[in-house]
Enzyme design. Structure first.
Site, PDB file in Angstrom:
ATOM      1  N   SER A 190      19.649  -5.749  -1.095  1.00 33.49           N
ATOM      2  CA  SER A 190      19.506  -6.388   0.127  1.00 33.49           C
ATOM      3  C   SER A 190      19.256  -7.425  -0.750  1.00 33.49           C
ATOM      4  O   SER A 190      19.795  -8.397  -0.428  1.00 33.49           O
ATOM      5  CB  SER A 190      19.177  -5.616   1.110  1.00 33.49           C
ATOM      6  N   HIS A 191      18.522  -7.303  -1.353  1.00 34.89           N
ATOM      7  CA  HIS A 191      17.751  -8.755  -2.132  1.00 34.89           C
ATOM      8  C   HIS A 191      18.013  -9.231  -3.874  1.00 34.89           C
ATOM      9  O   HIS A 191      17.526  -9.674  -4.194  1.00 34.89           O
ATOM     10  CB  HIS A 191      16.395  -8.776  -2.407  1.00 34.89           C
ATOM     11  N   PHE A 202       7.150  -5.471   2.449  1.00 32.26           N
ATOM     12  CA  PHE A 202       8.613  -5.049   3.295  1.00 32.26           C
ATOM     13  C   PHE A 202       8.811  -6.286   4.617  1.00 32.26           C
ATOM     14  O   PHE A 202       7.374  -6.454   5.285  1.00 32.26           O
ATOM     15  CB  PHE A 202       8.352  -4.167   4.049  1.00 32.26           C
ATOM     16  N   GLU A 249      19.432  -5.452   4.396  1.00 36.08           N
ATOM     17  CA  GLU A 249      20.519  -4.012   4.442  1.00 36.08           C
ATOM     18  C   GLU A 249      21.717  -4.353   5.628  1.00 36.08           C
ATOM     19  O   GLU A 249      22.308  -3.278   5.404  1.00 36.08           O
ATOM     20  CB  GLU A 249      18.908  -2.956   4.917  1.00 36.08           C
ATOM     21  N   HIS A 258       4.765  -2.191  18.742  1.00 33.22           N
ATOM     22  CA  HIS A 258       3.892  -3.519  18.509  1.00 33.22           C
ATOM     23  C   HIS A 258       3.044  -3.939  17.788  1.00 33.22           C
ATOM     24  O   HIS A 258       2.919  -4.918  17.386  1.00 33.22           O
ATOM     25  CB  HIS A 258       2.775  -2.939  20.218  1.00 33.22           C
ATOM     26  N   PRO A 297       4.354   2.979  -3.402  1.00 30.36           N
ATOM     27  CA  PRO A 297       5.235   2.261  -3.291  1.00 30.36           C
ATOM     28  C   PRO A 297       5.347   0.984  -4.585  1.00 30.36           C
ATOM     29  O   PRO A 297       4.087   1.070  -5.151  1.00 30.36           O
ATOM     30  CB  PRO A 297       4.347   0.484  -2.275  1.00 30.36           C
ATOM     31  N   SER A 298       6.489   0.458  -5.037  1.00 31.01           N
ATOM     32  CA  SER A 298       7.030   0.169  -6.568  1.00 31.01           C
ATOM     33  C   SER A 298       6.718   1.197  -6.940  1.00 31.01           C
ATOM     34  O   SER A 298       7.865   1.070  -8.144  1.00 31.01           O
ATOM     35  CB  SER A 298       5.444  -1.122  -6.645  1.00 31.01           C
TER      36      SER A 298
HETATM   37  P1  NDP Z   1      12.156  -1.291   2.928  1.00 29.96           P
HETATM   38  O1  NDP Z   1      11.995  -0.449   4.091  1.00 29.96           O
HETATM   39  O2  NDP Z   1      12.843  -0.458   1.755  1.00 29.96           O
HETATM   40  O3  NDP Z   1      10.300  -0.778   2.634  1.00 29.96           O
HETATM   41  C1  NDP Z   1       9.988  -1.726   1.001  1.00 29.96           C
HETATM   42  C2  NDP Z   1       8.527  -1.279   0.505  1.00 29.96           C
HETATM   43  O4  NDP Z   1       8.276   0.012   1.128  1.00 29.96           O
HETATM   44  C3  NDP Z   1       8.976  -1.041  -0.726  1.00 29.96           C
HETATM   45  O5  NDP Z   1       7.417  -2.184  -1.246  1.00 29.96           O
HETATM   46  C4  NDP Z   1       8.557   0.050  -1.147  1.00 29.96           C
HETATM   47  O6  NDP Z   1       8.500   0.790  -2.577  1.00 29.96           O
HETATM   48  C5  NDP Z   1       7.739   1.033  -0.402  1.00 29.96           C
HETATM   49  N1  NDP Z   1       8.809   2.080  -0.030  1.00 29.96           N
HETATM   50  C6  NDP Z   1       9.199   2.611   1.069  1.00 29.96           C
HETATM   51  N2  NDP Z   1       9.962   3.618   1.147  1.00 29.96           N
HETATM   52  C7  NDP Z   1       9.131   4.983   0.497  1.00 29.96           C
HETATM   53  C8  NDP Z   1       7.793   5.429   0.208  1.00 29.96           C
HETATM   54  N3  NDP Z   1       8.555   6.809   0.553  1.00 29.96           N
HETATM   55  N4  NDP Z   1       6.740   5.691  -0.195  1.00 29.96           N
HETATM   56  C9  NDP Z   1       5.980   4.437  -0.712  1.00 29.96           C
HETATM   57  N5  NDP Z   1       6.058   3.730  -0.509  1.00 29.96           N
HETATM   58  C10 NDP Z   1       7.688   3.160   0.266  1.00 29.96           C
HETATM   59  O7  NDP Z   1      12.083  -2.574   2.953  1.00 29.96           O
HETATM   60  P2  NDP Z   1      12.534  -3.767   3.703  1.00 29.96           P
HETATM   61  O8  NDP Z   1      13.295  -3.378   4.317  1.00 29.96           O
HETATM   62  O9  NDP Z   1      11.212  -4.205   4.899  1.00 29.96           O
HETATM   63  O10 NDP Z   1      12.765  -5.108   2.774  1.00 29.96           O
HETATM   64  C11 NDP Z   1      13.256  -5.475   2.017  1.00 29.96           C
HETATM   65  C12 NDP Z   1      13.389  -6.637   0.910  1.00 29.96           C
HETATM   66  O11 NDP Z   1      13.977  -7.601   1.870  1.00 29.96           O
HETATM   67  C13 NDP Z   1      11.718  -6.677   0.807  1.00 29.96           C
HETATM   68  O12 NDP Z   1      11.202  -7.411  -0.343  1.00 29.96           O
HETATM   69  C14 NDP Z   1      11.612  -8.638   1.837  1.00 29.96           C
HETATM   70  O13 NDP Z   1      10.479  -8.899   0.586  1.00 29.96           O
HETATM   71  C15 NDP Z   1      12.688  -8.645   1.340  1.00 29.96           C
HETATM   72  N6  NDP Z   1      12.956  -9.776   2.720  1.00 29.96           N
HETATM   73  C16 NDP Z   1      12.830 -11.227   3.101  1.00 29.96           C
HETATM   74  C17 NDP Z   1      12.446 -11.897   3.499  1.00 29.96           C
HETATM   75  C18 NDP Z   1      12.990 -13.252   3.514  1.00 29.96           C
HETATM   76  O14 NDP Z   1      12.735 -14.087   4.715  1.00 29.96           O
HETATM   77  N7  NDP Z   1      13.084 -13.820   2.708  1.00 29.96           N
HETATM   78  C19 NDP Z   1      12.822 -10.870   5.116  1.00 29.96           C
HETATM   79  C20 NDP Z   1      12.199 -10.014   5.272  1.00 29.96           C
HETATM   80  C21 NDP Z   1      12.698  -9.044   3.793  1.00 29.96           C
HETATM   81  P3  NDP Z   1      10.020   0.527  -3.618  1.00 29.96           P
HETATM   82  O15 NDP Z   1      10.408  -0.533  -3.894  1.00 29.96           O
HETATM   83  O16 NDP Z   1       8.958   1.904  -4.990  1.00 29.96           O
HETATM   84  O17 NDP Z   1      10.762   1.471  -2.958  1.00 29.96           O
HETATM   85  O1  PYC Z   2      17.282  -9.261   4.853  1.00 27.12           O
HETATM   86  O2  PYC Z   2      15.999 -10.287   6.548  1.00 27.12           O
HETATM   87  C1  PYC Z   2      16.901 -10.470   5.160  1.00 27.12           C
HETATM   88  C2  PYC Z   2      16.234 -11.908   4.605  1.00 27.12           C
HETATM   89  C3  PYC Z   2      16.038 -13.064   5.644  1.00 27.12           C
HETATM   90  C4  PYC Z   2      16.127 -14.411   4.482  1.00 27.12           C
HETATM   91  C5  PYC Z   2      15.811 -13.298   3.247  1.00 27.12           C
HETATM   92  N1  PYC Z   2      15.840 -12.095   3.761  1.00 27.12           N
END
Ligand code: NDP
Ligand code: PYC
Length: 344
Positions: free
Chosen positions: A52-53, A184, A193, A234, A311-312
């Site tokens: 997704s990124h 996350f 996503e 919440h 994570p990571s």
């Molecule tokens: P996820 O819900 O997939 O969570 C990702 C994090 O949780 C990672 O650090 C991942 O590690 C860890 N993780 C996932 N599954 C497990 C597990 N079973 N056990 C332990 N750790 C776990 O990510 P999101 O969909 O919430 O976000 C994805 C990306 O979107 C992020 O990088 C975020 O910065 C980006 N984003 C950016 C925004 C912006 O405004 N710039 C806005 C929103 C999101 P691993 O990678 O090793 O799986």
């Molecule tokens: O996936 O929510 C998102 C997002 C917002 C800005 C960058 N990524």
């Protein structure tokens, strides 16, 4: 954008992917320093299996540029308003170059004073935050990064958007190994996503969001037009509010609602700020650093002994595979990227 089909996926080396990304970003009109910084984060995302990124973000970045949301040749301006503070005015450009411009002074100040903060303002943000906290943790610092986005997410108890998807990223240095990093969204899932589900014509789980009438739905398009949900009810809602406050009003920047208003219907990426904290463990611990970092390692080992993963870890494993074998792009995504003009 094209729909999925039966054509074979496309394998590329990381160097080829970097060339592709840089060329398309230059073709979209970005200056070379921005194109190089932005390409690097997209390649890192694809390399680490963060679809997704990853390189999909080329389409997102090109769209923001085409719609006039981004100052393509912005030159970040670094200032130091207080001993422990660095501020970078990104001049309306993408956030990556602003971070790169502020990072050296952030690290120096954290080492000198034990703790420092970097406020990035006036940027367009479409990226994951883990590359930034990982870079700081690789320098031996503990790091925390937050940024709001556009108002897409309903508060717990409501069904209309107030918050952005507001990620929280954390990095912790591990002697002799890759840092502990998580990153996350405070929404149930990143918006990217849901966009990938829409592209693939796939339904989303019914607890990811609401349609415009406030009903739960599995239709990705309807969630994008309605409201996403926070994670953890919440708790995610309060954390989302915290992100708004820390990287919005605290640093003189926009909330996600204000960012969406500033976008004025153009459909670009979020506009505003990011806050990054860096802490040098030696600031608190002096010579006892090694002893206490060892205790952190004992905690990580206790997690892993249960068969749970850190994570990571998935990301670092994906990185190893990509470094050896390159990455595989879905044919439809590759076609959409190839349809963008190249500047090289
Ligand atoms: P996820 O819900 O997939 O969570 C990702 C994090 O949780 C990672 O650090 C991942 O590690 C860890 N993780 C996932 N599954 C497990 C597990 N079973 N056990 C332990 N750790 C776990 O990510 P999101 O969909 O919430 O976000 C994805 C990306 O979107 C992020 O990088 C975020 O910065 C980006 N984003 C950016 C925004 C912006 O405004 N710039 C806005 C929103 C999101 P691993 O990678 O090793 O799986
Ligand atoms: O996936 O929510 C998102 C997002 C917002 C800005 C960058 N990524």
């Amino acid at each position: 954008m094209s729909t999925p089909d039966a054509r074979p996926d496309v394998r590329l080396s990381l160097d080829a992917l970097r060339d592709l990304a840089r060329g398309r970003l230059l073709g979209a009109g970005l200056s070379r320093p921005h194109a190089e910084a932005v390409a690097e984060t997209m390649v890192a995302g694809e390399r680490d299996g963060c679809a997704s990124h990853g390189i999909y973000r080329l389409l997102v970045a090109a769209n923001s540029i085409a719609r006039g949301v981004v100052v393509v040749d912005a030159e970040p301006r670094v200032s130091e308003p207080a001993t422990a503070l660095v501020r970078v005015d990104g001049g309306g450009g993408f956030a990556q170059l602003a971070f790169e411009s502020g990072k050296p002074r952030l690290i120096e100040k954290a080492r000198a004073g034990g703790i420092a903060a970097l406020a990035i303002t006036n940027v367009v943000h479409f990226a994951a935050l883990w590359p930034e906290v990982e870079a700081l943790a690789s320098e031996g610092l503990v790091a925390l990064a937050v940024t709001p986005s556009h108002a897409w997410v309903a508060p717990a108890g409501g069904t209309r958007p107030v918050f952005g998807t507001n990620p929280i990223a954390f990095g912790w240095p591990r002697p002799g190994g890759n840092p502990f990093v998580f990153d996350f969204a405070t929404s149930a899932v990143a918006r990217g996503e849901i966009e990938l589900h829409r592209r693939a014509g796939k339904p989303v789980p019914d607890d990811w969001g609401y349609d415009a009438a406030g009903n739960s739905t599995t239709d990705a398009e309807a969630v994008l037009a309605g409201a996403m949900r926070t994670f953890g009810g919440h708790k995610g809602s309060a954390l989302a509010a915290m992100v708004e406050l820390l990287a919005g009003p605290l640093i003189g920047e926009m909330t996600s609602r204000e960012s969406l208003v500033a976008d004025a219907g153009r459909g670009g990426s979020p506009i505003g700020g990011e806050l990054i904290l860096a802490i040098d463990p030696a600031g608190f611990l002096g010579d006892a650093v090694a002893e206490h970092l060892k205790r952190a390692e004992a905690m990580f080992a206790a997690i892993e002994r249960q068969g749970a993963r850190l994570p990571s870890q998935r990301r670092y494993a994906a990185r190893q595979r990509s470094l050896a074998d390159g990455v595989v792009l879905p044919a439809a995504l590759y076609d959409d990227i190839m349809a963008l003009p190249s500047g090289e």
